[in-house]
Design a protein around this motif. Structure first.
Motif, PDB file in Angstrom:
ATOM      1  N   GLY A 172       4.733   0.752   1.903  1.00 41.13           N
ATOM      2  CA  GLY A 172       3.393   0.560   1.352  1.00 41.13           C
ATOM      3  C   GLY A 172       2.620   1.837   1.148  1.00 41.13           C
ATOM      4  O   GLY A 172       1.430   1.807   0.833  1.00 41.13           O
ATOM      5  N   ASN A 173       3.274   2.983   1.331  1.00 41.78           N
ATOM      6  CA  ASN A 173       2.604   4.270   1.134  1.00 41.78           C
ATOM      7  C   ASN A 173       2.681   4.695  -0.329  1.00 41.78           C
ATOM      8  O   ASN A 173       3.541   4.241  -1.074  1.00 41.78           O
ATOM      9  N   SER A 174       1.805   5.614  -0.712  1.00 41.96           N
ATOM     10  CA  SER A 174       1.819   6.160  -2.071  1.00 41.96           C
ATOM     11  C   SER A 174       2.498   7.515  -2.068  1.00 41.96           C
ATOM     12  O   SER A 174       2.383   8.288  -1.111  1.00 41.96           O
ATOM     13  N   TYR A 175       3.218   7.761  -3.145  1.00 45.51           N
ATOM     14  CA  TYR A 175       3.964   9.013  -3.299  1.00 45.51           C
ATOM     15  C   TYR A 175       3.742   9.558  -4.696  1.00 45.51           C
ATOM     16  O   TYR A 175       3.457   8.810  -5.634  1.00 45.51           O
ATOM     17  N   GLU A 177       0.249   9.060  -8.757  1.00 45.10           N
ATOM     18  CA  GLU A 177       0.637   8.526  -7.449  1.00 45.10           C
ATOM     19  C   GLU A 177       1.039   7.080  -7.625  1.00 45.10           C
ATOM     20  O   GLU A 177       0.337   6.309  -8.286  1.00 45.10           O
ATOM     21  N   ILE A 178       2.168   6.697  -6.996  1.00 49.46           N
ATOM     22  CA  ILE A 178       2.584   5.298  -7.049  1.00 49.46           C
ATOM     23  C   ILE A 178       2.933   4.816  -5.655  1.00 49.46           C
ATOM     24  O   ILE A 178       3.365   5.576  -4.792  1.00 49.46           O
ATOM     25  N   GLU A 179       2.715   3.529  -5.448  1.00 52.12           N
ATOM     26  CA  GLU A 179       2.954   2.912  -4.148  1.00 52.12           C
ATOM     27  C   GLU A 179       4.397   2.398  -4.097  1.00 52.12           C
ATOM     28  O   GLU A 179       4.884   1.804  -5.051  1.00 52.12           O
ATOM     29  N   PHE A 180       5.060   2.649  -2.987  1.00 53.00           N
ATOM     30  CA  PHE A 180       6.398   2.129  -2.750  1.00 53.00           C
ATOM     31  C   PHE A 180       6.223   1.012  -1.723  1.00 53.00           C
ATOM     32  O   PHE A 180       6.200   1.244  -0.519  1.00 53.00           O
ATOM     33  N   SER A 181       6.071  -0.211  -2.228  1.00 55.64           N
ATOM     34  CA  SER A 181       5.755  -1.363  -1.378  1.00 55.64           C
ATOM     35  C   SER A 181       6.927  -1.818  -0.545  1.00 55.64           C
ATOM     36  O   SER A 181       8.083  -1.584  -0.881  1.00 55.64           O
ATOM     37  N   ILE A 182       6.590  -2.518   0.497  1.00 59.90           N
ATOM     38  CA  ILE A 182       7.597  -3.158   1.340  1.00 59.90           C
ATOM     39  C   ILE A 182       8.166  -4.315   0.544  1.00 59.90           C
ATOM     40  O   ILE A 182       7.450  -5.044  -0.123  1.00 59.90           O
ATOM     41  N   GLN A 207       2.564   0.441  -8.671  1.00 54.24           N
ATOM     42  CA  GLN A 207       3.648   0.255  -7.708  1.00 54.24           C
ATOM     43  C   GLN A 207       4.990   0.542  -8.361  1.00 54.24           C
ATOM     44  O   GLN A 207       5.199   0.233  -9.535  1.00 54.24           O
ATOM     45  N   LEU A 208       5.911   1.098  -7.568  1.00 49.69           N
ATOM     46  CA  LEU A 208       7.277   1.296  -8.025  1.00 49.69           C
ATOM     47  C   LEU A 208       7.865  -0.077  -8.317  1.00 49.69           C
ATOM     48  O   LEU A 208       7.882  -0.952  -7.458  1.00 49.69           O
ATOM     49  N   TYR A 209       8.327  -0.280  -9.542  1.00 51.21           N
ATOM     50  CA  TYR A 209       8.816  -1.587  -9.960  1.00 51.21           C
ATOM     51  C   TYR A 209      10.310  -1.563 -10.270  1.00 51.21           C
ATOM     52  O   TYR A 209      11.057  -2.373  -9.756  1.00 51.21           O
ATOM     53  N   THR A 261      18.371  12.311 -13.920  1.00 48.32           N
ATOM     54  CA  THR A 261      16.954  11.981 -13.935  1.00 48.32           C
ATOM     55  C   THR A 261      16.757  10.500 -14.239  1.00 48.32           C
ATOM     56  O   THR A 261      17.290   9.998 -15.232  1.00 48.32           O
ATOM     57  N   PRO A 262      16.004   9.806 -13.400  1.00 51.59           N
ATOM     58  CA  PRO A 262      15.737   8.390 -13.655  1.00 51.59           C
ATOM     59  C   PRO A 262      14.485   8.204 -14.506  1.00 51.59           C
ATOM     60  O   PRO A 262      13.657   9.107 -14.621  1.00 51.59           O
ATOM     61  N   PHE A 263      14.350   7.037 -15.082  1.00 51.47           N
ATOM     62  CA  PHE A 263      13.068   6.604 -15.640  1.00 51.47           C
ATOM     63  C   PHE A 263      12.490   5.636 -14.628  1.00 51.47           C
ATOM     64  O   PHE A 263      13.186   4.743 -14.138  1.00 51.47           O
ATOM     65  N   ILE A 264      11.242   5.824 -14.271  1.00 50.93           N
ATOM     66  CA  ILE A 264      10.571   4.982 -13.284  1.00 50.93           C
ATOM     67  C   ILE A 264       9.591   4.075 -14.011  1.00 50.93           C
ATOM     68  O   ILE A 264       8.766   4.541 -14.801  1.00 50.93           O
TER      69      ILE A 264
END
Length: 162
Positions: free
Chosen positions: A94-97, A156-161, A127-129, A113-116
């Protein structure tokens, strides 16, 4: 006599039944490596049917359905995105990165390299989807993507649980 909607439901049920039979030897591996994270849980065959119809049929000229899912599991294990991220201190908590930190961690772990892709929650958090990596025509090796999509991720994006 069935109307169009009834016919579609019957065809989908028949397709799901045949899909389940075609990939029955992969079921435990798919449940572990390609689960549906949506609600309700326990509807994996519907999720896998969707994945085949949306993505797998593009490779149908060279890969049968069983091969597609077997290669998908192999690529997921090869990429090992969770390990690539956690080894760089990025955890689903649940933190942002920083978006570039996430991309760099995946590139370091996978070599490409990925596309996010991000989604936006009800509080307007990005959020990271999804993470996109390109593969060669055999489906066996990652390659550098020739084109990247334009996404709606912020700085900044959130990596949720999950």
């Amino acid at each position: 006599m069935y109307n169009g909607a009834d016919s579609l439901v019957i065809l989908l049920a028949e397709f799901e039944a045949s899909s389940k039979q075609l990939i029955s030897d992969l079921t435990s591996s798919l449940q572990k490596n390609l689960p549906t994270l949506g609600c309700p849980s326990g509807v994996e065959i519907q999720f896998w049917t969707h994945e085949w119809e949306k993505h797998g049929t593009c490779s149908e000229s060279s890969l049968k359905q069983h091969d597609y899912f077997e290669i998908t599991v192999n690529l997921k294990q090869k990429a090992n995105l969770i390990d690539a991220l956690t080894s760089e201190g990025i955890q689903a908590a649940g933190n942002s990165y920083n978006l570039s930190s996430i991309k760099e961690a995946i590139e370091k772990g996978v070599g490409f390299t990925p596309f996010i892709e991000c989604n936006v929650d009800s509080s307007d958090n990005r959020q990271l989807y999804q993470v996109y990596l390109c593969v060669d025509t055999s489906g066996s090796n990652f390659i550098q993507c020739p084109v990247f999509l334009h996404g709606k991720c912020g700085f900044e994006i959130e990596f949720s649980i999950f």
